[in-house]
Design a protein around this motif. Structure first.
Motif, PDB file in Angstrom:
ATOM      1  N   ALA A 224     -32.009  -4.683  29.480  1.00 19.00           N
ATOM      2  CA  ALA A 224     -30.665  -4.518  29.842  1.00 19.00           C
ATOM      3  C   ALA A 224     -29.922  -5.761  30.337  1.00 19.00           C
ATOM      4  CB  ALA A 224     -30.268  -3.738  31.215  1.00 19.00           C
ATOM      5  N   GLU A 225     -30.633  -6.492  30.877  1.00 16.16           N
ATOM      6  CA  GLU A 225     -29.803  -7.942  31.131  1.00 16.16           C
ATOM      7  C   GLU A 225     -29.657  -8.780  29.972  1.00 16.16           C
ATOM      8  OE1 GLU A 225     -32.424 -10.082  33.805  1.00 16.16           O
ATOM      9  OE2 GLU A 225     -31.787  -8.675  35.404  1.00 16.16           O
ATOM     10  N   ILE A 226     -30.570  -8.723  28.809  1.00 13.36           N
ATOM     11  CA  ILE A 226     -30.424  -9.496  27.648  1.00 13.36           C
ATOM     12  C   ILE A 226     -29.397  -8.777  26.912  1.00 13.36           C
ATOM     13  CG2 ILE A 226     -31.541 -10.243  25.426  1.00 13.36           C
ATOM     14  CD1 ILE A 226     -34.043 -10.853  27.106  1.00 13.36           C
ATOM     15  N   ILE A 227     -29.488  -7.503  26.751  1.00 11.14           N
ATOM     16  CA  ILE A 227     -28.172  -6.778  26.081  1.00 11.14           C
ATOM     17  C   ILE A 227     -26.878  -7.117  26.429  1.00 11.14           C
ATOM     18  CG2 ILE A 227     -27.147  -4.494  25.631  1.00 11.14           C
ATOM     19  CD1 ILE A 227     -30.112  -3.444  25.491  1.00 11.14           C
ATOM     20  N   ALA A 228     -26.843  -7.124  27.906  1.00 12.78           N
ATOM     21  CA  ALA A 228     -25.247  -7.582  28.544  1.00 12.78           C
ATOM     22  C   ALA A 228     -25.124  -8.963  27.983  1.00 12.78           C
ATOM     23  CB  ALA A 228     -25.685  -7.527  29.982  1.00 12.78           C
ATOM     24  N   MET A 229     -25.790 -10.001  27.468  1.00 13.25           N
ATOM     25  CA  MET A 229     -25.460 -11.163  27.185  1.00 13.25           C
ATOM     26  C   MET A 229     -24.615 -10.891  25.819  1.00 13.25           C
ATOM     27  SD  MET A 229     -28.889 -13.412  28.148  1.00 13.25           S
ATOM     28  CE  MET A 229     -28.217 -14.977  27.537  1.00 13.25           C
ATOM     29  N   GLY A 230     -25.069 -10.055  25.058  1.00 15.58           N
ATOM     30  CA  GLY A 230     -24.354 -10.043  23.470  1.00 15.58           C
ATOM     31  C   GLY A 230     -24.770 -11.034  22.680  1.00 15.58           C
ATOM     32  N   TRP A 231     -23.649 -11.601  21.970  1.00 18.44           N
ATOM     33  CA  TRP A 231     -24.055 -12.610  20.974  1.00 18.44           C
ATOM     34  C   TRP A 231     -24.350 -14.119  21.444  1.00 18.44           C
ATOM     35  CZ3 TRP A 231     -24.265 -10.827  16.309  1.00 18.44           C
ATOM     36  CH2 TRP A 231     -23.833  -9.632  15.906  1.00 18.44           C
ATOM     37  N   ILE A 232     -23.826 -14.150  22.917  1.00 16.68           N
ATOM     38  CA  ILE A 232     -24.294 -15.361  23.380  1.00 16.68           C
ATOM     39  C   ILE A 232     -25.850 -15.543  23.395  1.00 16.68           C
ATOM     40  CG2 ILE A 232     -24.379 -14.747  25.977  1.00 16.68           C
ATOM     41  CD1 ILE A 232     -22.796 -17.393  26.589  1.00 16.68           C
ATOM     42  N   PHE A 233     -26.623 -14.636  23.454  1.00 19.93           N
ATOM     43  CA  PHE A 233     -27.898 -14.821  23.432  1.00 19.93           C
ATOM     44  C   PHE A 233     -28.477 -15.575  22.479  1.00 19.93           C
ATOM     45  CE2 PHE A 233     -32.046 -12.552  22.310  1.00 19.93           C
ATOM     46  CZ  PHE A 233     -32.912 -12.833  23.489  1.00 19.93           C
ATOM     47  N   ILE A 234     -27.948 -15.540  20.970  1.00 17.83           N
ATOM     48  CA  ILE A 234     -28.556 -16.403  20.212  1.00 17.83           C
ATOM     49  C   ILE A 234     -28.311 -17.611  20.371  1.00 17.83           C
ATOM     50  CG2 ILE A 234     -28.304 -16.633  17.638  1.00 17.83           C
ATOM     51  CD1 ILE A 234     -27.172 -13.892  17.621  1.00 17.83           C
ATOM     52  N   PRO A 235     -27.271 -18.386  20.654  1.00 20.48           N
ATOM     53  CA  PRO A 235     -27.317 -19.936  20.862  1.00 20.48           C
ATOM     54  C   PRO A 235     -28.052 -20.248  22.217  1.00 20.48           C
ATOM     55  CG  PRO A 235     -25.287 -18.783  21.551  1.00 20.48           C
ATOM     56  CD  PRO A 235     -25.887 -17.902  20.743  1.00 20.48           C
ATOM     57  N   PHE A 236     -28.124 -19.198  22.974  1.00 21.48           N
ATOM     58  CA  PHE A 236     -29.184 -19.425  24.344  1.00 21.48           C
ATOM     59  C   PHE A 236     -30.562 -19.806  23.773  1.00 21.48           C
ATOM     60  CE2 PHE A 236     -31.880 -18.203  28.073  1.00 21.48           C
ATOM     61  CZ  PHE A 236     -31.284 -19.135  28.858  1.00 21.48           C
ATOM     62  N   VAL A 237     -30.983 -19.006  23.011  1.00 13.78           N
ATOM     63  CA  VAL A 237     -32.264 -18.844  22.387  1.00 13.78           C
ATOM     64  C   VAL A 237     -32.570 -20.425  21.733  1.00 13.78           C
ATOM     65  CG1 VAL A 237     -34.099 -17.961  20.906  1.00 13.78           C
ATOM     66  CG2 VAL A 237     -32.815 -16.494  22.567  1.00 13.78           C
ATOM     67  N   LEU A 238     -31.387 -20.380  20.498  1.00 15.26           N
ATOM     68  CA  LEU A 238     -31.581 -21.818  19.903  1.00 15.26           C
ATOM     69  C   LEU A 238     -31.722 -23.007  20.859  1.00 15.26           C
ATOM     70  CD1 LEU A 238     -31.471 -23.280  17.216  1.00 15.26           C
ATOM     71  CD2 LEU A 238     -28.905 -23.061  17.507  1.00 15.26           C
ATOM     72  N   MET A 239     -30.895 -23.029  22.034  1.00 12.16           N
ATOM     73  CA  MET A 239     -30.728 -24.152  22.631  1.00 12.16           C
ATOM     74  C   MET A 239     -32.336 -24.252  23.683  1.00 12.16           C
ATOM     75  SD  MET A 239     -28.421 -24.960  26.043  1.00 12.16           S
ATOM     76  CE  MET A 239     -29.270 -23.422  26.937  1.00 12.16           C
ATOM     77  N   SER A 240     -32.563 -23.211  24.058  1.00 11.36           N
ATOM     78  CA  SER A 240     -34.066 -23.339  24.831  1.00 11.36           C
ATOM     79  C   SER A 240     -35.138 -23.925  23.946  1.00 11.36           C
ATOM     80  CB  SER A 240     -34.255 -21.724  25.506  1.00 11.36           C
ATOM     81  OG  SER A 240     -33.182 -21.286  26.228  1.00 11.36           O
ATOM     82  N   SER A 241     -35.117 -23.178  22.503  1.00 13.56           N
ATOM     83  CA  SER A 241     -36.283 -23.654  21.834  1.00 13.56           C
ATOM     84  C   SER A 241     -35.971 -24.941  21.371  1.00 13.56           C
ATOM     85  CB  SER A 241     -35.957 -22.711  20.661  1.00 13.56           C
ATOM     86  OG  SER A 241     -36.139 -21.449  20.734  1.00 13.56           O
ATOM     87  N   ALA A 242     -35.015 -25.448  21.351  1.00 12.56           N
ATOM     88  CA  ALA A 242     -34.769 -27.025  20.950  1.00 12.56           C
ATOM     89  C   ALA A 242     -34.950 -27.941  22.274  1.00 12.56           C
ATOM     90  CB  ALA A 242     -33.178 -27.234  20.645  1.00 12.56           C
ATOM     91  N   ILE A 243     -34.819 -27.514  23.442  1.00  9.04           N
ATOM     92  CA  ILE A 243     -34.962 -28.191  24.472  1.00  9.04           C
ATOM     93  C   ILE A 243     -36.658 -28.130  24.573  1.00  9.04           C
ATOM     94  CG2 ILE A 243     -35.152 -28.351  26.989  1.00  9.04           C
ATOM     95  CD1 ILE A 243     -32.382 -27.023  26.920  1.00  9.04           C
ATOM     96  N   MET A 244     -37.226 -26.914  24.542  1.00  4.99           N
ATOM     97  CA  MET A 244     -39.022 -27.052  24.560  1.00  4.99           C
ATOM     98  C   MET A 244     -39.482 -28.116  23.532  1.00  4.99           C
ATOM     99  SD  MET A 244     -39.621 -23.128  25.610  1.00  4.99           S
ATOM    100  CE  MET A 244     -40.911 -22.770  24.351  1.00  4.99           C
TER     101      MET A 244
END
Length: 218
Positions: free
Chosen positions: A90-110
């Protein structure tokens, strides 16, 4: 908190030689999975009973992202969990499309941190985009169609020499050199076998060379 990024961290920081942990796979695999998960959820959300179909959405998202990663050669196992979370949490669903750049940013930082940490005593990444050699090389003939007289032109870009300094009954193969006794007359089929063996040696050498260099210097 995205649980699947924890699995990515284990690969990026500990299994640094596996293709699944290289930057291309870690970043694109997670991003494709996040995109797939969000799209699948949006489609299922069009149904008024979508909450009862979340388990179906999760399975579909995982299957689709798996196919995409396999097709694009960006397989990253934690990506499957990312796609499932995007359709069931539910929490991730609520993020909507912003979830995609968030995952991209997190992966790049890692990956950035992995490059800093893993290069202290080891070597990471093994490759950035692909293990294949992308340098432009001279086009050569089909190995199986090469005549004996043209045999020395087959291994383009690699050292290949006729020599009398080796055992007259032996062929010496190294990752970057191939020594053939003067008395040997090879045809295309035989050179094809030697080429495949040398390619394997080059790959194994590339996998071992950098880590060995780091360990010897330390």
């Amino acid at each position: 908190m995205i649980a699947s990024l924890g699995a990515s961290a284990i690969l990026d920081y500990n299994s640094i030689r596996t293709p699944l942990a290289q930057p291309r796979n870690a970043i694109l695999g997670q991003t494709f999975s996040a995109l797939t998960g969000v799209i699948v959820h949006k489609l299922f959300h069009l149904n008024s009973d979508w909450e009862d179909l979340q388990w179906v959405a999760g399975a579909v998202a995982c299957a689709v992202c798996s196919a995409i990663m396999a097709t694009t050669n960006t397989v990253h196992p934690p990506g499957g969990a990312t796609a499932v979370l995007a359709t069931t949490n539910a929490e991730i669903i609520a993020m909507g499309w912003i979830f995609i750049p968030f995952v991209l940013m997190s992966s790049a930082i890692m990956i950035t941190l992995a490059c800093l940490i893993n290069n202290i005593q080891r070597a990471y990444p093994v490759y950035w985009w692909t293990p294949a050699n992308l340098r432009k090389e001279t086009k050569v003939q089909d190995l199986e169609k090469v005549s004996t007289n043209d045999s020395e032109k087959v291994l383009s870009g690699q050292s290949m020499a006729r020599t009398s300094n080796v055992d007259p009954d032996s062929v010496v193969i190294s990752p970057h050199h191939l020594y053939i006794p003067d008395s040997f007359d090879l045809d295309g089929d035989e050179l094809a076998v030697l080429s495949r063996l040398q390619a394997r040696l080059r790959w194994d050498s590339a996998m071992d060379e950098r880590p060995r260099a780091y360990s010897s210097s330390s």
